[in-house]
Design an enzyme around this catalytic site. Structure first.
Site, PDB file in Angstrom:
ATOM      1  N   GLU A 131     -43.478  61.614  78.082  1.00  0.00           N
ATOM      2  CA  GLU A 131     -42.657  61.462  76.891  1.00  0.00           C
ATOM      3  C   GLU A 131     -41.188  61.452  77.277  1.00  0.00           C
ATOM      4  OE1 GLU A 131     -43.597  64.534  74.173  1.00  0.00           O
ATOM      5  OE2 GLU A 131     -45.592  63.763  73.704  1.00  0.00           O
ATOM      6  N   ARG A 163     -46.503  55.103  51.554  1.00  0.00           N
ATOM      7  CA  ARG A 163     -46.344  55.643  50.202  1.00  0.00           C
ATOM      8  C   ARG A 163     -44.853  55.816  49.923  1.00  0.00           C
ATOM      9  NH1 ARG A 163     -44.705  60.810  51.055  1.00  0.00           N
ATOM     10  NH2 ARG A 163     -45.325  61.804  53.020  1.00  0.00           N
TER      11      ARG A 163
END
Length: 215
Positions: free
Chosen positions: A9, A106
């Site tokens: 990462e 959403r």
């Protein structure tokens, strides 16, 4: 970053949380409604949001908006939604790196600041798309996005109490006063009245206060 079976990462020493409001009609036609700054957070919860995100260079803004549109276009996205990124704020150059976090398919609480700077009703647009309208019919598209009008900021007003360790915790009770602000450029999305008893089964957010600079 992948290298065979080895993955690592990337560290962003100073990260900014930037999210892009998108719309798609399922035909592959998508558009953005600009971006929001959501870096002010506490306990993994956003508490202040600003639209458009301040102090983004035109190049960085274009790259982030383009990445969100490319993702939505590739999956033929149909709905309102948000594509979220981390931006490495330690690099102020035009090529500052950013990374994808997630897509929320959403509406989110902070969509209100985007409505304030675009003049668009995102709830209505979402319902129109669900009813079969295309972005073209709604006057929108990848190259047809209204320019933002000024700046808007949202603050979340929560029902909380402070623990012994100084950490805020959700709380509830009976409101003894409820006097939300009002005036030009002020929008309040919330509910309450003196004597109202909050329900502990729901989120502790009492209201969202949105202020837009006068034009």
């Amino acid at each position: 970053f992948g290298n065979g079976d080895l993955y690592a990462e990337r560290l962003f020493p100073r990260a900014r949380h930037i999210e892009v409001q998108i719309l798609g009609d399922g035909t592959g036609d998508v558009c953005h409604l600009w971006e929001r700054e959501c870096s002010v957070q506490r306990q993994r919860q956003k508490i202040v949001e600003i639209a458009p995100a301040p102090n983004l260079s035109p190049s960085v803004r274009a790259r982030i908006l383009g990445a969100a549109l490319n993702l939505a276009e590739a999956v033929r996205y149909r709905n309102a939604g948000t594509v979220e990124f981390l931006l490495d704020a330690s690099d102020e150059g035009e090529d500052a790196p950013f990374a994808f976090i997630e897509t929320n398919a959403r509406l989110q609480v902070e969509h209100t600041v985007t409505e304030e700077v675009t003049g668009l009703d995102i709830v209505r647009l979402q319902l129109e798309i669900a009813g079969g309208r295309t972005l073209a019919e709604l006057g929108l598209g990848r190259d047809r996005v209204p320019a933002p009008r000024g700046t808007a900021i949202q603050l979340r007003i929560n029902l909380e109490t402070m623990g012994e360790g100084g950490m805020a915790k959700p709380a509830g009770g009976t409101l003894t006063a409820y006097e939300p602000p009002a005036g030009p450029g002020v929008r309040v999305d919330g509910y309450g009245y003196p004597g109202y008893r909050t329900n502990p089964r729901f989120d502790s957010l009492l209201l969202a206060l949105v202020c837009r600079e006068a034009q």
